[in-house]
Every structure is written in structure tokens, then in C-alpha cells.
Design an enzyme around this catalytic site. Structure first.
Site, PDB file in Angstrom:
ATOM      1  N   VAL A 293       0.810  -1.225   0.000  1.00 24.24           N
ATOM      2  CA  VAL A 293       0.000   0.000   0.000  1.00 24.24           C
ATOM      3  C   VAL A 293       0.842   1.273   0.000  1.00 24.24           C
ATOM      4  O   VAL A 293       0.295   2.368  -0.124  1.00 24.24           O
ATOM      5  CB  VAL A 293      -0.950   0.021   1.214  1.00 24.24           C
ATOM      6  CG1 VAL A 293      -1.976  -1.080   1.117  1.00 24.24           C
ATOM      7  CG2 VAL A 293      -0.169  -0.071   2.533  1.00 24.24           C
ATOM      8  N   GLN A 295       5.292   3.010  -0.193  1.00 19.57           N
ATOM      9  CA  GLN A 295       6.733   2.809  -0.178  1.00 19.57           C
ATOM     10  C   GLN A 295       7.419   4.161  -0.049  1.00 19.57           C
ATOM     11  O   GLN A 295       6.945   5.176  -0.562  1.00 19.57           O
ATOM     12  CB  GLN A 295       7.204   2.110  -1.466  1.00 19.57           C
ATOM     13  CG  GLN A 295       8.701   1.836  -1.493  1.00 19.57           C
ATOM     14  CD  GLN A 295       9.112   1.007  -2.696  1.00 19.57           C
ATOM     15  OE1 GLN A 295       8.271   0.608  -3.498  1.00 19.57           O
ATOM     16  NE2 GLN A 295      10.383   0.738  -2.821  1.00 19.57           N
ATOM     17  N   GLY A 297      11.504   6.106   1.611  1.00 13.34           N
ATOM     18  CA  GLY A 297      12.882   5.868   2.001  1.00 13.34           C
ATOM     19  C   GLY A 297      13.011   5.012   3.231  1.00 13.34           C
ATOM     20  O   GLY A 297      14.032   4.364   3.454  1.00 13.34           O
ATOM     21  N   GLY A 299      11.122   2.351   3.901  1.00 18.12           N
ATOM     22  CA  GLY A 299      10.854   0.959   3.583  1.00 18.12           C
ATOM     23  C   GLY A 299       9.530   0.821   2.837  1.00 18.12           C
ATOM     24  O   GLY A 299       9.088   1.744   2.152  1.00 18.12           O
ATOM     25  N   ASP A 411       8.916  16.196  12.099  1.00 20.18           N
ATOM     26  CA  ASP A 411       8.637  15.828  10.703  1.00 20.18           C
ATOM     27  C   ASP A 411       7.127  15.931  10.430  1.00 20.18           C
ATOM     28  O   ASP A 411       6.536  15.046   9.814  1.00 20.18           O
ATOM     29  CB  ASP A 411       9.146  14.418  10.396  1.00 20.18           C
ATOM     30  CG  ASP A 411       9.393  14.210   8.898  1.00 20.18           C
ATOM     31  OD1 ASP A 411       9.444  15.213   8.146  1.00 20.18           O
ATOM     32  OD2 ASP A 411       9.537  13.042   8.476  1.00 20.18           O
TER      33      ASP A 411
END
Length: 523
Positions: A293, A295, A297, A299, A411
Site C-alpha cells: 500500500v 513505499q 525511504g 521501507g 517531521d
């Protein structure tokens, strides 16, 4: 092993004889035998001119040249560039063979000045003759042998007591001096073009004419050079192997330390839950990683299902990134907090070097697709966008004030805000988060962390001030601008590849009096 293989290969190349006309020697220190000469009985006639046959002495391995008539000389050197052969008598008495020597029928001639001589045997009491050479190797008890230049005639009274032995014609004056090497020369031949190209020469096979061809290498590398080259190359390869082995050893050691660090953390964390799963369990939960579902950096994320029909999102972490700190942050922070606007960690996996995080599954993906699409934004409406914004703010407030320790996310961006089935926002991805005391107004940081476009200026450079909880507020402000403006937090300038982020883009728009910017942020 590689160094010995290389040496063996190079030595094999240097000693192999694939051509039948390859230069040869009678002994290790003997002269090289190549075109126009050939080694008699060892090389075919095409390897040399007729009359240029050289043989090897079966007893001493000396290099011998046969001349008419039954004259055999020892060859000590062959200068192919000057076309000179250095010769001497095998028995150290060349004058003895001169009476049988006739070079007129051979391709050779003496390289030195020649003359005609007569040899006389005289009593030992005979005075020395003018214009003569004493032939030492022919002298004996009670007599001397002299080689007299020209025709002595009756000019030498003393010659009356001597007996003439024989005469020789066209021989060099040094032929009677046993301390001097004699030299033969041969005429200029073809094949100079081959030597100019650095190659050998031979007659073409099955040719009825004197056509020649080039082959081989005139100046092959010496065995010593090959050995040095092999040792150098082998040493370089060995050094590279050692460096590679050391690098892999360091990497393995670092991975092992990361694994031990995570295991120690999980041992302390065991009583706090959430559940720990093996990698085999992860494969079973994701149905062998069937439904991918997302992707990034970090994983790959797969959709999975627990035994109680609870749907989950399984994040398989990229093992090549980070040193285990992000994994510890995720599990240590999310696993100990519970809030409606923070994603819930269901479980984790730390099976060897394989790491995974199991979250509650949120079917509506991230806020990113709603923040940049006017169509999707209007579908959910401004009221819902306001509710989403309030939910994110409550989640950030809980992180800053509602936990035992202050949690700075570092973040905050649309991609890290997930939406559940009711479009309620949940903050996720705590890999860059940092824990600090609530009373701590300034946070120390060694490196910047976050995503370009959302990072507060002070996080990027300390020249803008100190890092604190306000850094998350700045990122949240960038997220709100993106939601309101309906565009990503960067744009591409026309005919340029430079990226412009919101603060600069807004400044440029307002500086130009761009109505679109005013309309966008006045709604």
C-alpha cells in the site's frame, strides 16, 4: 591464491612457443636465433634464408655456424640491427681453418679490412719477418709460423730458410690475433618493415616466392618484468581484498551492535507492550507481503490482518538506513502514548536484522492527496478541513504537553498525517522524534532533521535561533498553508529546475502584487 595464479599465468605466456618460427637459443646466455637465421633440425626452412643455418653443439650447447668447406665457427653474438656476427674458432686456432675457408659461395663476408697472406714455417732462429704476423697457435718446438702479407717473392732473404705452408685470400688482418673476435656481415635483406613494427619475420607458408610475413612481438616483456607486474597486481588485489574484508567486518560489527542495542531496549520495554512478532508472523499477517500500500525511504508498507480480523499496516523497515535509532524512537514513543490523533502501534518485529512496525490500518491514506487536490478538498469541504486541522493541532499539543516528557516530532507534513474511515487525522512516523523535559525550553541537536520545505529555520541553521517545541508549530503552519492553498509546499520556476518553497513563493507573489496569492490566502 590469486597472486600465485597471476604469476603462473604470466610465466606461462612468456615461455609458451605457439609459433614454429619463434626465436630460439642454444643456451640460456647464447645469442638469439631468429630470421634470417634458423635453428637447423628444430625449425622449418621457412624460418630463415638458405645458408643461414645455425646448429647447437650436442656436448656444450654452443652456437655454431657451418661455413664451406667443413669450416665450423663459434657464434658468440648476433647484432641484427648492424647485421654483424661475432665469431671465433671452437679450438682457439682460427688460422688453422683458413686454408679451407671460402666465403664466396656464402651470403657472408668479413666485416674488417682483408688481405692476402702466405704462411711460412721457419726455424726458431729465423729473424722476425717484416709485414708478418706470428701465428702462435701453429708454432711448436724448434719452429715458428709466420703469416706474411702479400707475395713475399725474393724480397726476404731470410725466407730462404723457411718452408711455405699455404696461402689464404681475403681474410682480415686480425685473423691471426687470437685475442680479437672476428666479425662476419650479411647483406641487407627484406623484413625491415616487420622489425619497424616491432614484430618477427618469416617466409610465407606454401609460397613459391620469397614473400615474407610478420608475426609475434619483437620485444616481449621479460620474465622479471612479468614477475614484478604480477606481484604488483597481485599485491593490489590482495590489498583490495583485505580492505573489502575489513569493511564487511566493520559493517557486520555495526549491524550486530545495532541488533544488541535494540534487543536491550526491547528487554526493558517488554512490560509496556505492544506485542512482539517474529518475521514468520509478519509474513503470515501480510499473506506473504501480498498487498503493498505504500513505499518510501523508510521501507515498504503492506496491508495485513491479525487473527481477530483487525486490519493493520505493516511497515518493513529498510535495514540499510539508520542505525536502529529510528526503530527505537518509533516503538519507544508511540508504544507508550495513546491519543485519538496519534496513530496506534499494534506490534513490532525485531527478528535478527529484520525490523517491522505494525500500526492500526487507516483506509483513507494520508492527508497529502487532499492537501494538493482541489477536487478532493472540495469533496470533503472546508468544514472538514478545519476539523482535520484542529485534530492535528490537538495531537501536537498532546505530544508537547500531555505526556510525561515533551515529544518533539520534527517531521510534521501531510504525508505523516493519516486519515481513518471518518477522516479523523492521526500523526504518524516518529522516527525523527526527540524526547525532552517539559521544562526544557531549548533542545540541543547535532544535525538537522525533517523534510525540506517543512523544517523550521532554526532547525536548519542555529543562526535563526534555538530549537524548541515551536519548530513543530512552524512545520504545522507550512502544512496549513498547503491545505489552504491547494498546492504542494514547493513549485518549479518556469524554465528552471530550482525549487521554490512556500515562504519564498508567498513573498514573491505578494511582492509582485499577484492576486492569486491574495485570493488563495484570503478564503
Amino acid at each position: 591464491m590469486s597472486i600465485f595464479f597471476i604469476l603462473f599465468f604470466l610465466l606461462h605466456l612468456s615461455t609458451s612457443q605457439p609459433e614454429d618460427c619463434t626465436p630460439a637459443r642454444c643456451s640460456k646466455h647464447g645469442p638469439t636465433i631468429r630470421f634470417p637465421f634458423r635453428l637447423k633440425d628444430n625449425q622449418p626452412p621457412r624460418c630463415g634464408y638458405p645458408g643461414f643455418d645455425i646448429s647447437c653443439s650436442p656436448n656444450t650447447s654452443a652456437t655454431l655456424l657451418n661455413l664451406p668447406y667443413s669450416v665450423q665457427v663459434l657464434v658468440t653474438d648476433i647484432d641484427y640491427k648492424s647485421r654483424l656476427i661475432h665469431i671465433e674458432d671452437p679450438n682457439s686456432c682460427f688460422p688453422q681453418q683458413l686454408q679451407n675457408l671460402n666465403l664466396s659461395t656464402t651470403p657472408f663476408q668479413f666485416a674488417d679490412i682483408v688481405g692476402n697472406f702466405s704462411l711460412f714455417r721457419c726455424p726458431s732462429t729465423t729473424p722476425a719477418l717484416d709485414s708478418s704476423y706470428r701465428v702462435t697457435c701453429l708454432c711448436g718446438d724448434g719452429f715458428e709460423v709466420y703469416a706474411v702479407s702479400g707475395d713475399p717473392g725474393i724480397c726476404y732473404a731470410s725466407i730462404i730458410s723457411c718452408r711455405k705452408m699455404y696461402s689464404v685470400w681475403s681474410v682480415p688482418y686480425d685473423a691471426f690475433d687470437q685475442t680479437v673476435y672476428l666479425q662476419l656481415t650479411w647483406p641487407q635483406r627484406v623484413c625491415g618493415n616487420c622489425e619497424a613494427e616491432g614484430k618477427f619475420c618469416r617466409f610465407m607458408s606454401n609460397s613459391t616466392s620469397d614473400e615474407t610475413e610478420c608475426f609475434g612481438n619483437l620485444n616481449p616483456p621479460k620474465i622479471g618484468d612479468l614477475v614484478i607486474a604480477g606481484v604488483t597486481l597481485g599485491s593490489s588485489l590482495l590489498l583490495l581484498n583485505l580492505i573489502a574484508m575489513y569493511w564487511f567486518h566493520i559493517q557486520k560489527k555495526e549491524k550486530r551492535n545495532d541488533h544488541l542495542k535494540i534487543e536491550r531496549f526491547l528487554e526493558d520495554y517488554r512490560s509496556l507492550k505492544p506485542s512482539r512478532y517474529s518475521y514468520a508472523d509478519i509474513k503470515k499477517i501480510t499473506n506473504q507481503f501480498k498487498d503493498k500500500v505504500g513505499q518510501g525511504g523508510y521501507g515498504i508498507v503492506y496491508k495485513g490482518q491479525l487473527s481477530n480480523d483487525v486490519h493493520v499496516a505493516v511497515k518493513i523497515l529498510n535495514n540499510s538506513k539508520g542505525n536502529g535509532e529510528e526503530f527505537i524512537n518509533e516503538v519507544g514513543i508511540i508504544g507508550t502514548i495513546h491519543h485519538v490523533n496519534v496513530v496506534r502501534l499494534v506490534g513490532y518485529c525485531a527478528d535478527g536484522f529484520r525490523r517491522a512496525l505494525i500500526y492500526e490500518f487507516l483506509p483513507n491514506d494520508s492527508l497529502e492527496k487532499f492537501a494538493i487536490s482541489d477536487r478532493d478538498k472540495h469533496l470533503i469541504g472546508w468544514k472538514k478541513l478545519l476539523e482535520i486541522s484542529m485534530g492535528i493541532a490537538k495531537g501536537i499539543e498532546y505530544l508537547h504537553q500531555g505526556c510525561d516528557q515533551q515529544i518533539l516530532h520534527f517531521d510534521i507534513k501531510p504525508h505523516n498525517i493519516l486519515l481513518d474511515e471518518n477522516l479523523n487525522p492521526k500523526i504518524t512516523d516518529f522516527g525523527l522524534a526527540k524526547l525532552c523535559s517539559k521544562e526544557q525550553s531549548v533542545v540541543s541537536m547535532t544535525t538537522a532533521r525533517g523534510t525540506i520545505g517543512y523544517i523550521a529555520p532554526e532547525v536548519f541553521s542555529r543562526n535563526f535561533g534555538n530549537v524548541s517545541y515551536k519548530s513543530d508549530i512552524y512545520s504545522f503552519g507550512m502544512l496549513l498553508l498547503e491545505m489552504v492553498g491547494g498546492k504542494k509546499n514547493f513549485d518549479v520556476v518556469v524554465n528552471s529546475t530550482n525549487q521554490i518553497y512556500f515562504p519564498e513563493w508567498i513573498y514573491n507573489c505578494l511582492d509582485r502584487g499577484d492576486r492569486r496569492a491574495k485570493n488563495t490566502f484570503s478564503r
